[in-house]
Design a protein around this motif. Sequence first.
Motif, PDB file in Angstrom:
ATOM      1  N   UNK A  43     -14.416  40.611  67.101  1.00 58.67           N
ATOM      2  CA  UNK A  43     -13.536  40.868  68.243  1.00 58.67           C
ATOM      3  C   UNK A  43     -14.339  41.504  69.358  1.00 58.67           C
ATOM      4  N   UNK A  44     -13.761  41.572  70.548  1.00 56.38           N
ATOM      5  CA  UNK A  44     -14.406  42.197  71.693  1.00 56.38           C
ATOM      6  C   UNK A  44     -13.365  43.045  72.420  1.00 56.38           C
ATOM      7  N   UNK A  48     -10.791  42.907  75.688  1.00 53.89           N
ATOM      8  CA  UNK A  48      -9.421  42.671  75.238  1.00 53.89           C
ATOM      9  C   UNK A  48      -9.260  41.428  74.390  1.00 53.89           C
ATOM     10  N   UNK A  49     -10.322  41.019  73.681  1.00 52.62           N
ATOM     11  CA  UNK A  49     -10.274  39.768  72.928  1.00 52.62           C
ATOM     12  C   UNK A  49     -10.187  40.026  71.423  1.00 52.62           C
ATOM     13  N   UNK A  50      -9.117  39.517  70.830  1.00 48.34           N
ATOM     14  CA  UNK A  50      -8.919  39.556  69.384  1.00 48.34           C
ATOM     15  C   UNK A  50      -8.062  38.357  69.010  1.00 48.34           C
ATOM     16  N   UNK A  91      -5.399  49.389  72.668  1.00 47.73           N
ATOM     17  CA  UNK A  91      -4.624  48.479  73.509  1.00 47.73           C
ATOM     18  C   UNK A  91      -4.764  47.038  73.033  1.00 47.73           C
ATOM     19  N   UNK A  92      -5.988  46.641  72.673  1.00 52.72           N
ATOM     20  CA  UNK A  92      -6.211  45.263  72.212  1.00 52.72           C
ATOM     21  C   UNK A  92      -5.431  44.984  70.934  1.00 52.72           C
ATOM     22  N   UNK A 147      -1.273  54.266  73.925  1.00 55.06           N
ATOM     23  CA  UNK A 147      -1.787  52.891  73.951  1.00 55.06           C
ATOM     24  C   UNK A 147      -1.277  52.061  72.781  1.00 55.06           C
ATOM     25  N   UNK A 148      -0.790  52.715  71.731  1.00 53.04           N
ATOM     26  CA  UNK A 148      -0.260  51.990  70.567  1.00 53.04           C
ATOM     27  C   UNK A 148       1.205  51.610  70.742  1.00 53.04           C
ATOM     28  N   UNK A 149       1.821  52.018  71.853  1.00 52.17           N
ATOM     29  CA  UNK A 149       3.267  51.830  72.023  1.00 52.17           C
ATOM     30  C   UNK A 149       3.713  50.375  71.994  1.00 52.17           C
TER      31      UNK A 149
END
Length: 305
Positions: A43-44, A48-50, A91-92, A147-149
């Motif tokens: 991932x990156x 924001x890449x997953x 966030x990702x 950020x986990x919301x």
Amino acid sequence: MRIVMSGASGFLGTRLTDRLRQSGHDVTRLVRRPASGPGEATWDPDQGRLDAAVLAGADAVINLSGANVGDHRWTARYKRVLRASRLNTTDTIARTLKQLPEADRPRALLQSSGVGWYGDTGEQAVTEEAPAGTTFLADLCRVWEAAARPAEDAGVRVVLLRTAPAIDASGSLVKPLLLPFKLGAGARIGGGRQWMAWVALADWLNAAEFLLEREDVAGPVNVVAPNPVRNADFTQALARELNRPALLAIPGPVLDLAIGELAGEAQRSQRVLPGVLSGAGFAWAYPTIGAALAASFGGGHATVP
């Protein structure tokens, strides 16, 4: 369970991966380099890449990513590193979870945070209901948890692991102290009256497994021992375990000069209690600092529940 984990190469992540695999769980580690086998996925998070397919069908996701707060002086640049390493990864993961169809979405996200949330509590004992403090770490934990919301909004059970420093001979709290203590230069910080939250490594691992399985627990959880200790008492307990004297004190101004803004965190009082874990019936193997330190150096015995 099938579990996807980020931060699996860190101190806690490496040990938790081993524990979960020993317990029969299938763990996929998120890595930033090309994956080298079926137990890894690339991932990156900075971009924001997953691939959502990596999370689809998993039972749980564990996010332990984040640069170590004690690795460098807190320059403006390193503060940005601390923030980005937490927010980008969280966030990702949270956005990817929200994008998945409900049928494919993991049921739980164990999301790393820290007892830094509380700032300086002085003599007041606090549990998970206490508000965030006003320090840099408190603000970092606040935005980190926020950020986990998106995952929570999507119906995922999000557990916020407000973790204290783990007690282990190879951990970031104890290991740097070993040489000065063995040389007879062990010292309390300032007056030594400030409270320290801590948790034995074995109990942190036990708590993580416990929280994976307890579907009735969500929200912030203080992953701490039930007996916080004053810095002076921690210093003496470590000295006894190493059979060395600890008669010195490091004045605040000297610490400020040595490590900068981080010194302020070392001098703050954090009397943090594990309200949620206690209420859920979690049993600590090492509830006292003496037992935890003895176990770290091979001489401790766990409490039998």
